[in-house]
Motif scaffolding. Sequence first.
Motif, PDB file in Angstrom:
ATOM      1  N   VAL A 104      -1.354  -3.027  -2.845  1.00 41.97           N
ATOM      2  CA  VAL A 104      -2.050  -1.645  -2.430  1.00 41.97           C
ATOM      3  C   VAL A 104      -1.988  -0.625  -3.353  1.00 41.97           C
ATOM      4  CG1 VAL A 104      -1.659  -2.590  -0.056  1.00 41.97           C
ATOM      5  CG2 VAL A 104       0.078  -1.118  -1.322  1.00 41.97           C
ATOM      6  N   ALA A 105      -2.309   0.501  -2.952  1.00 41.86           N
ATOM      7  CA  ALA A 105      -2.677   1.657  -3.815  1.00 41.86           C
ATOM      8  C   ALA A 105      -1.537   2.352  -4.500  1.00 41.86           C
ATOM      9  CB  ALA A 105      -3.055   2.885  -3.228  1.00 41.86           C
ATOM     10  N   ASP A 106      -0.285   2.244  -3.794  1.00 44.98           N
ATOM     11  CA  ASP A 106       0.878   2.819  -4.447  1.00 44.98           C
ATOM     12  C   ASP A 106       1.593   1.577  -5.217  1.00 44.98           C
ATOM     13  OD1 ASP A 106       1.425   1.480  -2.078  1.00 44.98           O
ATOM     14  OD2 ASP A 106       2.967   3.076  -1.599  1.00 44.98           O
ATOM     15  N   GLU A 107       1.261   0.353  -5.452  1.00 40.60           N
ATOM     16  CA  GLU A 107       1.736  -0.628  -6.227  1.00 40.60           C
ATOM     17  C   GLU A 107       1.052  -1.127  -7.422  1.00 40.60           C
ATOM     18  OE1 GLU A 107       3.203  -2.515  -2.041  1.00 40.60           O
ATOM     19  OE2 GLU A 107       1.812  -3.517  -3.288  1.00 40.60           O
TER      20      GLU A 107
END
Lengths: 553, 206
Positions: free
Chosen positions: B126-129
């Motif tokens: 997901v976005a923060d990974e």
Amino acid sequence: MNKIRNRLFFGKTPGKSAEAGKAERVRATGEACGKAGGYAAGETCRTERGCAAEEACGKANSRAAGSLVRAAALLVGTAVLLWDGAAVTVQAGQNVPYETYNYDYYEDIKYTPAAYVPDGIVTGAQIGCGNLSGPQDLNTDEAGNVYIADTNNNRIVVTDREFNLIQVIQEFERDGKKETFSAPNGVYVSARGNLYIADTNNMRVVELDSGGNLVQVIENPKSDVLEEGYVFRPLKVAVDYADRVYVIAQNQFEGIMAFDEAGVFLGFTGTINVQITPWEIFWRRFSTKEQRARQQLFIPTEFTGMEIDEDGFVYATNVDGEGKQSVRRLNPSGEDVIQKKESGLSGDLDWRISGTYSGPSRIVDVVVRNQGIYSILDSVRGRIFTYDHEGNLLYIFGGLGSQEGTFTGPVAIDTVGEEILVLDATRNLVNRFRATRYGSLINQAVGLRYDGDEVQAVECWKEVLKLDSNFELAYVGIGKSYLAAGQNKEAMECFRTGNSKQYYSIAYKRYRNELLKENMGTILTSLIVLVILWMLWSRLGKKLWKKRRVSHV
Amino acid sequence: MFREKLKYAFYTIGHPADGFYEIRHRGQGSVPLAILFVFLFGLCFSANRQYAGFVVNNVNPMEINSFAEMSAVFVLFFLFCVGNWSITCLMNGEGRLKDIVTVCGYSMLPMILTFVPAIVLSRFVVADEEAFYFILMGFGIAWFLLLVLSGVMTVHNYTLGKTLLTIIFTFIAMLIIVFVVMLLYTLLSQVVSFFVSIYNELMLRI
């Protein structure tokens, strides 16, 4: 001319069979339209089309540039109309002299149904006050009354929302003497109903009450930050709920001038910092003094138009040569707090580099509409760009030209209800636009979302998608409702279609956790089984392998 | 034979100095294998554009053309090899064209090895990974660059400074090659159209 040629051409065909004649017609109209359609097909910059081509293919086809499929459909439609022997008339909603489009996630143009269609023009003669002359500003009050700064006639024209004349303000009484205006460039109605007039050539801002009596005159501002002998030439004026007066003055690059309710100069607000690129610094280092003197000066850009929103924030437009940000929302301390996307807030995202209608959009005015929606007006290509409070583009329409619904010199924009009014200073008239079903559905959905009523917004978004399946914001809106309902998989699908990475991530994260939780037992069991199998293999397998090897030997 | 060559390629990416020396002097490299690696990298490059997860992928799916991307990889690869060869010939490089092709091809192996897991991983982030994905990709690319650098250095028996210099010259040589090819193309097309028009003229007159 083309029209006549087409007629002649069609005149030859009646001997042929109906089918053949029809086919020929389609081809002929296609050729005539090719010119009109071809212009806009690959380019953002829509040129003012030749009237001949426009007439020949009918107004409907002028919008055909969007997709080949739609163009083909329209061509067939026109051909059928011609076959019926009637003049080129098209269904309501299609006689729009400009395209309506939007940019998708990849900054490609997607043509959409018309969001707003022309709804007539209003000239001074129609209002009943004689022709307007170079009007520079237009404003509406809460009751929907329209105020036009009729600059070259030195007067303010006041009408009701249907453009019936209420009064013409040409003079006011000051200290017992009649005074007149000289080239009033700006007009604004405050929340209390007082009229503010930027009386440019008289170097003053005049405040009149609703009865036309003078309240105060703001002139000759004095301050340390103003240079000696500063000439105050106000162009645009706006007033917030506390009766603070904001003025855009000519050649005043330091920002918007703010005055308190008594007309005392407070200072500048919203100053735009000059941005110099490293490349420019590099070149300046290597240029001689003479060269430097001839180079363009690094001065901040000018503000062009203003409007105050209901919270008392100033929306101000400016000229941006980079085409990145042309509208700002200034809080009371003068900082820009507008929300924007990566693509910026400056109208068109790409444009021709040279030639006619080239360069970034030159935004000349802004109108703040309900629920965080605002529209800005571009004078280079005569387009109106509408954004929501997050900086998403909602729809783009309008164009330059001399037909009804296009402009020659657009200078000011305002709304009455859902209707949009654009003032044309060259043709001295007001263009009216009314929302189509598509436009008002978008307005409604964005409004509902702004108010936090996402569930009801979904119904609107679904209707929007029926009319335009490319509208990304609608997918995001629907996706959000799925997300709220816990249907993460459906939400993911919507966000992916709507190209919203941020919300897709949220939905996917939840979906992933859900899957993990549900299948944790299976995963752990299979892991344990695998480990045991591996251990067995490494023990027994080795022995077996060794045995075999031994037996081989 | 192929098995050993393949094993040796994996040995080389771990031990570039020794590996490339053996390739140059003991014939441990294989040009077909190098070409295969380039092909596989082209495949991975295109797959990354098409199949990388939605969160990390900013490529417009309408603009993906696997064939064009793979040919671009091949064209750049051969341009670099030929450019490097022509420069190093003039600068006392010991490497043959064969060695340069092998070095560049083998150097792409780490990118193949990291792109594939990165693409798989990108579909689950997901976005923060997304940093994991970019680190993996960046790691492969950095490894590739180091391998090319040490490979060119080893096969030509250069110092580091001279290697960097020749690589800069190589890029200039690549530009010159492109320029000459385009010039040749336009001139040839004019010649061809000249003869075509003579033919047409004759056919229409007779």
